[in-house]
Design a protein around this motif. Structure first.
Motif, mmCIF file in Angstrom:
data_model
loop_
_atom_site.group_PDB
_atom_site.id
_atom_site.type_symbol
_atom_site.label_atom_id
_atom_site.label_comp_id
_atom_site.label_asym_id
_atom_site.label_seq_id
_atom_site.Cartn_x
_atom_site.Cartn_y
_atom_site.Cartn_z
ATOM 1 N N VAL A 226 0.839 -1.200 0.000
ATOM 2 C CA VAL A 226 0.000 0.000 0.000
ATOM 3 C C VAL A 226 0.876 1.253 0.000
ATOM 4 O O VAL A 226 0.637 2.201 -0.760
ATOM 5 C CB VAL A 226 -0.946 -0.015 1.222
ATOM 6 N N GLU A 227 1.914 1.262 0.844
ATOM 7 C CA GLU A 227 2.746 2.454 0.982
ATOM 8 C C GLU A 227 3.450 2.819 -0.324
ATOM 9 O O GLU A 227 3.449 3.991 -0.740
ATOM 10 C CB GLU A 227 3.788 2.239 2.084
ATOM 11 N N VAL A 230 0.990 4.172 -2.919
ATOM 12 C CA VAL A 230 0.621 5.577 -2.686
ATOM 13 C C VAL A 230 1.622 6.488 -3.387
ATOM 14 O O VAL A 230 1.239 7.393 -4.150
ATOM 15 C CB VAL A 230 0.569 5.886 -1.170
ATOM 16 N N GLN A 255 -5.675 -0.224 -3.081
ATOM 17 C CA GLN A 255 -5.837 0.505 -1.823
ATOM 18 C C GLN A 255 -4.866 1.692 -1.741
ATOM 19 O O GLN A 255 -5.238 2.774 -1.269
ATOM 20 C CB GLN A 255 -5.614 -0.448 -0.651
ATOM 21 N N GLY A 256 -3.641 1.478 -2.220
ATOM 22 C CA GLY A 256 -2.682 2.585 -2.234
ATOM 23 C C GLY A 256 -3.141 3.718 -3.135
ATOM 24 O O GLY A 256 -2.999 4.902 -2.796
ATOM 25 N N LEU A 258 -6.217 4.489 -3.883
ATOM 26 C CA LEU A 258 -7.337 5.169 -3.224
ATOM 27 C C LEU A 258 -6.832 6.188 -2.199
ATOM 28 O O LEU A 258 -7.341 7.319 -2.127
ATOM 29 C CB LEU A 258 -8.242 4.142 -2.535
ATOM 30 N N LEU A 259 -5.835 5.786 -1.412
ATOM 31 C CA LEU A 259 -5.280 6.705 -0.420
ATOM 32 C C LEU A 259 -4.588 7.894 -1.090
ATOM 33 O O LEU A 259 -4.696 9.034 -0.622
ATOM 34 C CB LEU A 259 -4.294 5.967 0.489
ATOM 35 N N ALA A 260 -3.879 7.625 -2.189
ATOM 36 C CA ALA A 260 -3.206 8.707 -2.911
ATOM 37 C C ALA A 260 -4.210 9.697 -3.479
ATOM 38 O O ALA A 260 -4.025 10.918 -3.371
ATOM 39 C CB ALA A 260 -2.348 8.118 -4.036
ATOM 40 N N ARG A 262 -7.164 10.358 -2.399
ATOM 41 C CA ARG A 262 -7.750 11.134 -1.302
ATOM 42 C C ARG A 262 -6.802 12.253 -0.884
ATOM 43 O O ARG A 262 -7.219 13.395 -0.655
ATOM 44 C CB ARG A 262 -8.051 10.215 -0.114
ATOM 45 N N SER A 263 -5.499 11.929 -0.776
ATOM 46 C CA SER A 263 -4.529 12.936 -0.334
ATOM 47 C C SER A 263 -4.364 14.047 -1.356
ATOM 48 O O SER A 263 -4.027 15.188 -1.003
ATOM 49 C CB SER A 263 -3.171 12.282 -0.058
ATOM 50 N N THR A 286 -16.189 1.334 0.075
ATOM 51 C CA THR A 286 -15.815 2.680 -0.340
ATOM 52 C C THR A 286 -17.005 3.348 -1.034
ATOM 53 O O THR A 286 -17.980 2.706 -1.412
ATOM 54 C CB THR A 286 -14.627 2.637 -1.316
#
Length: 340
Positions: A226-227, A230, A255-256, A258-260, A262-263, A286
């Motif tokens: 995930v990290e 991102v 998932q990564g 999606l987090l990216a 959002r940020s 989600t």
């Protein structure tokens, strides 16, 4: 006071025989007279001697254990496969030792060597490299039952269970093209991994069929975490002309991404459309839910375990090669381009 467990030396002393004779009588090898054997057994029972059954089984190669070396078992796909293999192993009277290569070839080789030293009876392996397979060829040469899962490896002719990675990726990208997207990003992992090569091939085939020239600026390579995903997604979408859609090659990368997004304040599906390879629990939690290419994960692990236990039971014949189809599940993460 806690009583120390009886040793072979204790049994031999009580029966008035040598340790070698006691060992032969207790482990049923070599010749021991009936009267002597009965004296040794009686002494063992009186002292409560249990012996080291594990060591005996390891020496004889009869320990009912099979080995399984997968990629990163933090990945929900591999976690489910490990669970299903363990369930079927238990049904077959075996225990399972699971190792995670974390997609490192050296770690895979080391794990396999360690498990081989325990005389484990057979292996299920998701190879980290499509090409570097000397350690797997060694198993084949020694007639150790081997099943490859999720991936195949060049020059390794054994039972295998995979899915149609290329076809699944192609369906996903063709769907994005049909929704009017031309700048379609790809978030992929190391190309030495069989599944990554196959999914890249499907991506390129769909672009070619849609008359879209490949563009290296649309492709980001990341470790399958995930990290890292991102960071790779942020790099990909920080370009002057970023993709309008993204295809990710596994659930951790999805998932990564999606987090990216959002940020970065990027909205799905209004600003970017998203399809991921592999379904995962959070895909339906989600907003919007994520469109995915789903593998029949409930069948893959059990199919591999059945192949292995068939071999362990003495079944011969040519290697069996299973290839499951994928299914695209359309949810809400893809929108039609307004200018399409």
């Amino acid at each position: 006071m806690v009583r120390k467990p009886a040793t072979l030396k204790d049994v031999a002393a009580l029966a008035n025989v040598s340790r070698a004779t006691a060992a032969r009588a207790l482990n049923s090898y070599g010749y021991v007279g009936d009267e002597t054997a009965q004296k040794v057994q009686a002494a063992a029972e009186k002292l409560g001697y249990r012996g080291n059954r594990l060591a005996q089984a390891l020496r004889s190669g009869q320990l009912p254990i099979v080995g399984c070396i997968l990629g990163d078992i933090q990945n929900p796909f591999f976690a489910r496969i490990a669970h299903d293999i363990e369930v079927l192993a238990r049904e077959c009277g075996h225990n399972l030792v699971i190792g995670s290569s974390e997609e490192e070839l050296g770690q895979e080789i080391s794990l396999l060597a360690s498990l081989q030293s325990l005389s484990i009876r057979g292996f299920i392996v998701a190879p980290t490299s499509a090409d570097n397979n000397a350690h797997l060829k060694g198993l084949i040469a020694e007639n150790v039952p081997l099943v490859l899962i999720d991936r195949v490896a060049e020059g390794i002719d054994c039972d295998s269970v995979v899915v149609d990675n290329e076809g699944g990726a192609r369906k996903a990208v063709e769907y994005l093209i049909g929704m009017g997207h031309r700048r379609i990003g790809l978030l992929q992992d190391d190309m030495r991994i069989f599944t990554s090569r196959e999914r890249m091939s499907g991506y390129r085939a769909a672009l070619a069929a849609g008359g879209i020239a490949p563009d290296d600026r649309m492709v980001a390579v990341s470790q399958s975490t995930v990290e890292h995903a991102v960071d790779a997604t942020i790099r990909l979408f920080s370009q002057k002309n970023p993709p309008t859609a993204l295809f990710t090659v596994d659930s951790l990368m999805t998932q990564g991404a999606l987090l990216a997004f959002r940020s970065m304040g990027i909205s799905i599906p209004h600003d970017v459309s998203l399809i991921g390879f592999d379904d995962f629990n959070l895909a339906t939690f989600t907003d919007p839910q994520i469109t995915v290419v789903a593998q029949p994960v409930a069948e893959i692990g059990r199919a591999a375990a059945r192949l292995l236990f068939d071999r362990l039971s003495g079944q011969g014949g040519q290697p069996q090669k299973f290839r499951f189809e994928t299914k695209m599940i359309v949810r809400g993460s893809v929108s039609r381009r307004r200018d399409a």
